[in-house]
Design an enzyme around this catalytic site. Structure first.
Site, PDB file in Angstrom:
ATOM      1  N   SER A 180      -3.131   9.148  10.216  1.00 21.72           N
ATOM      2  CA  SER A 180      -1.716   9.369   9.885  1.00 21.72           C
ATOM      3  C   SER A 180      -1.493  10.814   9.479  1.00 21.72           C
ATOM      4  CB  SER A 180      -1.330   8.461   8.721  1.00 21.72           C
ATOM      5  OG  SER A 180      -0.050   8.784   8.241  1.00 21.72           O
ATOM      6  N   TYR A 204      -2.801   5.467   0.000  1.00 25.67           N
ATOM      7  CA  TYR A 204      -2.635   5.556   1.452  1.00 25.67           C
ATOM      8  C   TYR A 204      -3.072   6.940   1.961  1.00 25.67           C
ATOM      9  CZ  TYR A 204      -0.538   4.954   6.073  1.00 25.67           C
ATOM     10  OH  TYR A 204      -0.346   4.844   7.432  1.00 25.67           O
TER      11      TYR A 204
HETATM   12  N1  LIG Z   1       4.141   2.617  11.272  1.00 26.27           N
HETATM   13  C1  LIG Z   1       3.924   3.852  10.878  1.00 26.27           C
HETATM   14  O1  LIG Z   1       4.871   4.585  10.540  1.00 26.27           O
HETATM   15  C2  LIG Z   1       2.532   4.423  10.878  1.00 26.27           C
HETATM   16  C3  LIG Z   1       2.395   5.811  10.767  1.00 26.27           C
HETATM   17  C4  LIG Z   1       1.115   6.362  10.753  1.00 26.27           C
HETATM   18  C5  LIG Z   1       0.007   5.557  10.859  1.00 26.27           C
HETATM   19  N2  LIG Z   1       0.167   4.214  10.962  1.00 26.27           N
HETATM   20  C6  LIG Z   1      -1.035   3.388  11.037  1.00 26.27           C
HETATM   21  O2  LIG Z   1      -0.984   2.591  12.188  1.00 26.27           O
HETATM   22  C7  LIG Z   1      -1.750   1.403  11.973  1.00 26.27           C
HETATM   23  C8  LIG Z   1      -0.940   0.194  12.407  1.00 26.27           C
HETATM   24  O3  LIG Z   1       0.199   0.107  11.578  1.00 26.27           O
HETATM   25  P1  LIG Z   1       1.561  -0.606  11.995  1.00 26.27           P
HETATM   26  O4  LIG Z   1       2.656   0.317  11.642  1.00 26.27           O
HETATM   27  O5  LIG Z   1       1.461  -1.148  13.354  1.00 26.27           O
HETATM   28  O6  LIG Z   1       1.602  -1.772  10.894  1.00 26.27           O
HETATM   29  P2  LIG Z   1       1.663  -3.361  11.018  1.00 26.27           P
HETATM   30  O7  LIG Z   1       2.671  -3.782  12.000  1.00 26.27           O
HETATM   31  O8  LIG Z   1       1.770  -3.846   9.615  1.00 26.27           O
HETATM   32  O9  LIG Z   1       0.230  -3.724  11.613  1.00 26.27           O
HETATM   33  C9  LIG Z   1      -0.939  -3.642  10.876  1.00 26.27           C
HETATM   34  C10 LIG Z   1      -2.017  -4.413  11.603  1.00 26.27           C
HETATM   35  O10 LIG Z   1      -3.235  -4.306  10.861  1.00 26.27           O
HETATM   36  C11 LIG Z   1      -3.757  -5.610  10.686  1.00 26.27           C
HETATM   37  N3  LIG Z   1      -4.516  -5.697   9.452  1.00 26.27           N
HETATM   38  C12 LIG Z   1      -4.105  -5.389   8.193  1.00 26.27           C
HETATM   39  N4  LIG Z   1      -5.075  -5.664   7.318  1.00 26.27           N
HETATM   40  C13 LIG Z   1      -6.119  -6.159   8.024  1.00 26.27           C
HETATM   41  C14 LIG Z   1      -7.389  -6.649   7.675  1.00 26.27           C
HETATM   42  N5  LIG Z   1      -7.807  -6.675   6.399  1.00 26.27           N
HETATM   43  N6  LIG Z   1      -8.212  -7.074   8.660  1.00 26.27           N
HETATM   44  C15 LIG Z   1      -7.795  -7.073   9.953  1.00 26.27           C
HETATM   45  N7  LIG Z   1      -6.597  -6.613  10.344  1.00 26.27           N
HETATM   46  C16 LIG Z   1      -5.768  -6.176   9.381  1.00 26.27           C
HETATM   47  C17 LIG Z   1      -2.544  -6.533  10.664  1.00 26.27           C
HETATM   48  O11 LIG Z   1      -2.913  -7.836  11.079  1.00 26.27           O
HETATM   49  P3  LIG Z   1      -3.156  -9.099  10.124  1.00 26.27           P
HETATM   50  O12 LIG Z   1      -2.196  -9.012   8.998  1.00 26.27           O
HETATM   51  O13 LIG Z   1      -2.911 -10.244  11.064  1.00 26.27           O
HETATM   52  O14 LIG Z   1      -4.578  -8.989   9.717  1.00 26.27           O
HETATM   53  C18 LIG Z   1      -1.698  -5.880  11.743  1.00 26.27           C
HETATM   54  O15 LIG Z   1      -2.082  -6.337  13.001  1.00 26.27           O
HETATM   55  C19 LIG Z   1      -2.123   1.391  10.489  1.00 26.27           C
HETATM   56  O16 LIG Z   1      -3.447   1.843  10.339  1.00 26.27           O
HETATM   57  C20 LIG Z   1      -1.152   2.396   9.886  1.00 26.27           C
HETATM   58  O17 LIG Z   1      -1.654   3.004   8.724  1.00 26.27           O
HETATM   59  C21 LIG Z   1       1.406   3.614  10.982  1.00 26.27           C
END
Ligand SMILES: NC(=O)c1ccc[n+]([C@@H]2O[C@H](COP(=O)([O-])OP(=O)(O)OC[C@H]3O[C@@H](n4cnc5c(N)ncnc54)[C@H](OP(=O)(O)O)[C@@H]3O)[C@@H](O)[C@H]2O)c1
Length: 256
Positions: A142, A155
């Site tokens: 990120s 974070y």
């Molecule tokens: N959205 C943003 O603005 C943004 C920006 C920069 C970086 N990111 C990064 O992108 C990645 C995906 O985020 P997103 O925005 O798509 O969020 P999201 O929709 O909340 O998805 C997060 C995913 O991670 C899984 N997860 C969480 N805890 C877990 C665990 N303990 N074991 C296995 N799986 C787990 C969740 O699945 P389950 O709950 O089913 O386990 C879900 O599939 C993250 O690493 C986040 O930090 C996001």
């Protein structure tokens, strides 16, 4: 890089970026190992991926369970012969008062999932990639990992650690046929950001962001940061002296 028949191990596949990436890669003919905790969502997604033209298996596993992650990777290799690409995407935002109040358990949860969960995934795939002298490790890190952000200690630390971890690994594997791609997105509309009332500068729609993730992976970029406007701000902020950075960043309100 050609996606067809590539075997991809994707963590955090059940929602947001992971889910959208899975569908986009399936459409291109990839074979997917989908990992997250929510089994029902994975099952539905695997079916959609197969309808979309790919092959998919799924693993209801918590990334903090190193043994279970290793077993899932082994199962995927047994079924499809190898793993070509790991996308370490599972993560949580830790956007709650316990984390912001630095409750040690809440902070540990963010670091365990975002950083050590990615470490578990790398450990599960790297030995076989090195043996085959081929493969790619992708970190979904990120822009929040460039410098500490207000109300985001857990974070920011988890993502700074993730970036540093993958960069260090890259130095160790660079002459051994394994590529390492570190992707640093800004704000993207997903369940992770959906509860926030604060202004999120240059917030991207998921459909606009997915091609940028795919391009970074296809071109085996070392780093990819987007949207470019926020990436530029963050890069400039990185060279600010602490007094100036504290004055400006201290006013940011992304987490409220
Ligand atoms: N959205 C943003 O603005 C943004 C920006 C920069 C970086 N990111 C990064 O992108 C990645 C995906 O985020 P997103 O925005 O798509 O969020 P999201 O929709 O909340 O998805 C997060 C995913 O991670 C899984 N997860 C969480 N805890 C877990 C665990 N303990 N074991 C296995 N799986 C787990 C969740 O699945 P389950 O709950 O089913 O386990 C879900 O599939 C993250 O690493 C986040 O930090 C996001």
């Amino acid at each position: 890089m050609e996606w067809k028949n590539k075997v991809i191990f994707l963590t955090g596949a059940s929602s947001g970026i992971g889910e959208a990436l899975a569908l986009a890669m399936a459409k291109r003919g990839a074979t997917l190992g989908l990992l997250a905790r929510r089994e029902e969502l994975l099952k539905e997604l695997a079916a959609k991926c197969e309808q979309g033209g790919g092959k998919a298996g799924y693993y209801a596993v918590d990334v903090t369970d190193a043994k279970a992650v290793a077993e899932a990777a082994e199962e995927l290799r047994n079924e499809f012969g190898r793993i070509d690409v790991l996308i370490a995407n599972a993560g949580i935002g830790g956007n709650n008062s316990e984390t912001q109040n630095l409750n040690p358990e809440a902070v540990a949860e963010v670091i365990n999932i975002n950083l050590l969960g990615a470490v578990n995934a790398v450990s599960a795939v790297l030995p076989q990639m090195l043996e085959n002298k081929s493969g790619q490790l992708v970190a979904i890190s990120s822009l929040a990992g460039f410098r500490g952000l207000p109300k985001s200690a857990a974070y920011s630390a988890s993502k700074a650690g993730m970036t540093a971890f993958f960069e260090s690994v890259r130095l160790d594997v660079q002459d051994k046929g394994v590529a390492v791609t570190i992707i640093q997105p800004g704000f993207i509309k997903t369940p992770l950001t959906s509860g926030r009332k604060s202004k999120m500068p240059f917030l991207m729609e998921l459909e606009d962001a997915i091609p940028l993730f795919l391009d970074a992976i296809e071109r085996r970029k070392k780093f990819a940061a987007f949207p470019w406007q926020l990436a530029a701000v963050v890069r400039v902020a990185r060279i600010f002296p602490a007094w100036l950075y504290d004055r400006i960043a201290g006013r940011a309100k992304f987490r409220e």
